[in-house]
Design a protein around this motif. Structure first.
Motif, PDB file in Angstrom:
ATOM      1  N   ILE A   1      45.101  28.825  38.386  1.00  0.00           N
ATOM      2  CA  ILE A   1      44.785  29.952  37.111  1.00  0.00           C
ATOM      3  C   ILE A   1      44.857  31.257  37.795  1.00  0.00           C
ATOM      4  O   ILE A   1      44.290  31.740  38.534  1.00  0.00           O
ATOM      5  N   MET A   2      45.733  32.025  36.803  1.00  0.00           N
ATOM      6  CA  MET A   2      45.864  33.471  37.031  1.00  0.00           C
ATOM      7  C   MET A   2      45.813  34.225  35.892  1.00  0.00           C
ATOM      8  O   MET A   2      45.775  33.595  34.796  1.00  0.00           O
ATOM      9  N   GLY A   3      45.372  35.435  36.130  1.00  0.00           N
ATOM     10  CA  GLY A   3      45.089  36.215  34.894  1.00  0.00           C
ATOM     11  C   GLY A   3      44.287  37.554  35.591  1.00  0.00           C
ATOM     12  O   GLY A   3      43.761  37.631  36.659  1.00  0.00           O
ATOM     13  N   ALA A   4      44.143  38.610  34.572  1.00  0.00           N
ATOM     14  CA  ALA A   4      43.670  39.671  35.084  1.00  0.00           C
ATOM     15  C   ALA A   4      41.837  39.572  35.021  1.00  0.00           C
ATOM     16  O   ALA A   4      41.588  38.421  34.620  1.00  0.00           O
ATOM     17  N   SER A   5      41.228  40.585  35.523  1.00  0.00           N
ATOM     18  CA  SER A   5      39.832  40.375  35.720  1.00  0.00           C
ATOM     19  C   SER A   5      39.361  40.443  34.228  1.00  0.00           C
ATOM     20  O   SER A   5      39.772  41.089  33.347  1.00  0.00           O
TER      21      SER A   5
ATOM     22  N   SER B   1      37.138  32.480  36.078  1.00  0.00           N
ATOM     23  CA  SER B   1      36.100  32.064  36.581  1.00  0.00           C
ATOM     24  C   SER B   1      34.910  31.143  35.703  1.00  0.00           C
ATOM     25  O   SER B   1      34.482  30.207  36.215  1.00  0.00           O
ATOM     26  N   THR B   2      34.948  31.467  34.747  1.00  0.00           N
ATOM     27  CA  THR B   2      34.493  30.658  33.597  1.00  0.00           C
ATOM     28  C   THR B   2      34.911  29.398  33.396  1.00  0.00           C
ATOM     29  O   THR B   2      34.164  28.281  33.079  1.00  0.00           O
ATOM     30  N   LEU B   3      36.177  29.274  33.325  1.00  0.00           N
ATOM     31  CA  LEU B   3      36.722  28.082  33.130  1.00  0.00           C
ATOM     32  C   LEU B   3      36.644  27.093  34.408  1.00  0.00           C
ATOM     33  O   LEU B   3      36.195  25.857  34.170  1.00  0.00           O
ATOM     34  N   LEU B   4      36.572  27.825  35.672  1.00  0.00           N
ATOM     35  CA  LEU B   4      36.251  26.796  36.744  1.00  0.00           C
ATOM     36  C   LEU B   4      34.852  26.239  36.579  1.00  0.00           C
ATOM     37  O   LEU B   4      34.583  25.111  37.039  1.00  0.00           O
TER      38      LEU B   4
ATOM     39  N   ILE C   1      41.884  22.541  41.202  1.00  0.00           N
ATOM     40  CA  ILE C   1      42.017  23.820  40.597  1.00  0.00           C
ATOM     41  C   ILE C   1      41.881  25.048  41.530  1.00  0.00           C
ATOM     42  O   ILE C   1      40.830  25.085  42.082  1.00  0.00           O
ATOM     43  N   LEU C   2      42.893  26.097  41.480  1.00  0.00           N
ATOM     44  CA  LEU C   2      42.699  27.159  42.303  1.00  0.00           C
ATOM     45  C   LEU C   2      42.635  28.119  41.498  1.00  0.00           C
ATOM     46  O   LEU C   2      43.609  28.529  40.749  1.00  0.00           O
ATOM     47  N   VAL C   3      41.866  29.170  41.517  1.00  0.00           N
ATOM     48  CA  VAL C   3      41.597  30.317  40.610  1.00  0.00           C
ATOM     49  C   VAL C   3      42.180  31.701  41.650  1.00  0.00           C
ATOM     50  O   VAL C   3      41.470  31.658  42.894  1.00  0.00           O
ATOM     51  N   THR C   4      43.186  32.299  41.392  1.00  0.00           N
ATOM     52  CA  THR C   4      43.789  33.247  42.446  1.00  0.00           C
ATOM     53  C   THR C   4      44.101  34.226  41.635  1.00  0.00           C
ATOM     54  O   THR C   4      44.957  34.200  40.776  1.00  0.00           O
ATOM     55  N   HIS C   5      44.487  35.561  42.386  1.00  0.00           N
ATOM     56  CA  HIS C   5      45.084  36.748  41.630  1.00  0.00           C
ATOM     57  C   HIS C   5      46.562  36.960  42.689  1.00  0.00           C
ATOM     58  O   HIS C   5      47.276  37.835  42.530  1.00  0.00           O
ATOM     59  N   GLU C   6      46.506  35.943  43.767  1.00  0.00           N
ATOM     60  CA  GLU C   6      47.803  36.359  44.704  1.00  0.00           C
ATOM     61  C   GLU C   6      48.938  35.197  44.461  1.00  0.00           C
ATOM     62  O   GLU C   6      48.885  34.063  44.527  1.00  0.00           O
TER      63      GLU C   6
ATOM     64  N   ILE D   1      51.256  26.857  37.403  1.00  0.00           N
ATOM     65  CA  ILE D   1      50.608  28.003  37.366  1.00  0.00           C
ATOM     66  C   ILE D   1      50.356  28.159  35.815  1.00  0.00           C
ATOM     67  O   ILE D   1      51.100  28.084  34.932  1.00  0.00           O
ATOM     68  N   VAL D   2      48.912  28.535  35.645  1.00  0.00           N
ATOM     69  CA  VAL D   2      48.589  28.624  34.327  1.00  0.00           C
ATOM     70  C   VAL D   2      48.035  30.053  34.178  1.00  0.00           C
ATOM     71  O   VAL D   2      47.296  30.503  34.868  1.00  0.00           O
ATOM     72  N   PHE D   3      48.530  30.596  33.225  1.00  0.00           N
ATOM     73  CA  PHE D   3      48.311  32.208  32.829  1.00  0.00           C
ATOM     74  C   PHE D   3      47.099  32.317  31.754  1.00  0.00           C
ATOM     75  O   PHE D   3      47.310  31.785  30.611  1.00  0.00           O
ATOM     76  N   LEU D   4      45.929  32.781  31.916  1.00  0.00           N
ATOM     77  CA  LEU D   4      44.948  33.472  30.935  1.00  0.00           C
ATOM     78  C   LEU D   4      45.201  34.921  30.802  1.00  0.00           C
ATOM     79  O   LEU D   4      45.342  35.493  31.415  1.00  0.00           O
ATOM     80  N   ARG D   5      44.774  35.019  29.301  1.00  0.00           N
ATOM     81  CA  ARG D   5      44.855  36.294  29.032  1.00  0.00           C
ATOM     82  C   ARG D   5      43.555  36.224  27.833  1.00  0.00           C
ATOM     83  O   ARG D   5      43.619  35.648  26.828  1.00  0.00           O
ATOM     84  N   ASP D   6      42.590  37.042  27.880  1.00  0.00           N
ATOM     85  CA  ASP D   6      41.508  37.296  26.713  1.00  0.00           C
ATOM     86  C   ASP D   6      40.951  35.624  26.680  1.00  0.00           C
ATOM     87  O   ASP D   6      40.934  35.530  25.461  1.00  0.00           O
TER      88      ASP D   6
END
Length: 239
Positions: free
Chosen positions: A40-44, A49-52, A199-204, A214-219
């Motif tokens: 799971i990727m996306g901006a701060s 983290s809520t999803l996780l 599930i891996l939350v990462t910005h790398e 890879i799933v991309f989140l925005r807002d």
């Protein structure tokens, strides 16, 4: 889907009410199968983290449904949720979350002992889990006597001990150097290849490239995703 370990259906998380309300997640649908690692990727602030946290039953969504191995979390009792987290879910956090007064093997076996395993059986399972991450010689060491990379490996051993089927990792390499971070990703990938879902939350991007998808989140919304064959292209584009 018969191989689904985790399903999120129309999951929404809203904080506050009226004009001051904030939607952390908005109608998220996500399925993670056995043997699949999803990054799971996306901006701060995008809702990663809520999803996780919702996937692990640590908080309830405002609406929608979460299903873990056929268990609907919306109707599960507090006792059921605690049991599910002890038996099926493995959490790996950036800050390790180890108990400083317990040895490595005691940290790993604590969930098993809370679940009623006899001390001897739990310790044997803990030793095996630590051996699987290359720490068989550190079982009686305390967290303060271990490096950051070793502490994270203890956390991974705790996450997989007892055959947990869903691994939830929140920026697990964020506090580690690049070499140790890659080693940690290899361990998570190995556990998923053995049959867990992850599930891996990462910005790398280089760590996301270990995932099958890879799933991309925005807002708080899923805006795009790419399969494993597209991860190399994503990684190359960030160099």
């Amino acid at each position: 889907m018969s191989g689904a370990v985790l399903q999120l259906v129309g999951v929404t998380q809203q904080y506050g009410e009226g004009e001051t309300s904030v939607s952390a997640l908005s109608g998220v649908d996500l399925t993670v199968d056995k043997g699949e690692l999803v990054a799971i990727m996306g901006a701060s602030g995008s809702g990663k983290s809520t999803l996780l946290s919702i996937a692990g039953g640590l908080q309830k969504p405002t609406s929608g449904e979460v299903v873990v191995e056929g268990t609907y979390l919306s109707t599960a009792t507090r006792r059921d949720l605690a049991q599910l987290r002890r038996r099926s879910l493995g959490f790996v956090f950036q800050d390790f979350n180890l108990i400083p007064t317990l040895t490595a093997v005691e940290n790993v076996t604590l969930p098993l002992e809370l679940d009623g395993f006899r001390a001897r059986v739990a310790r044997r399972a803990g030793r095996d889990a630590l051996a699987s991450v290359g720490l068989e010689d550190k079982i009686d060491s305390y967290p303060d006597d271990l490096s950051g990379g070793q502490q994270q490996r203890v956390a991974i051993a705790r996450a997989v001990v007892g055959g947990r089927r869903l691994i939830l990792a929140d920026e697990p390499t964020g506090a580690l150097d690049s070499v140790t971070g890659e080693a940690v990703m290899k361990m998570i990938r190995h556990r998923v290849d053995q049959g867990a879902a992850g599930i891996l939350v990462t910005h790398e991007p280089r760590h996301a490239a270990w995932a099958d998808r890879i799933v991309f989140l925005r807002d708080g919304r899923i805006i795009d995703e790419t399969q494993r064959h597209g991860a190399d292209a994503l990684l190359s584009s960030t160099r």
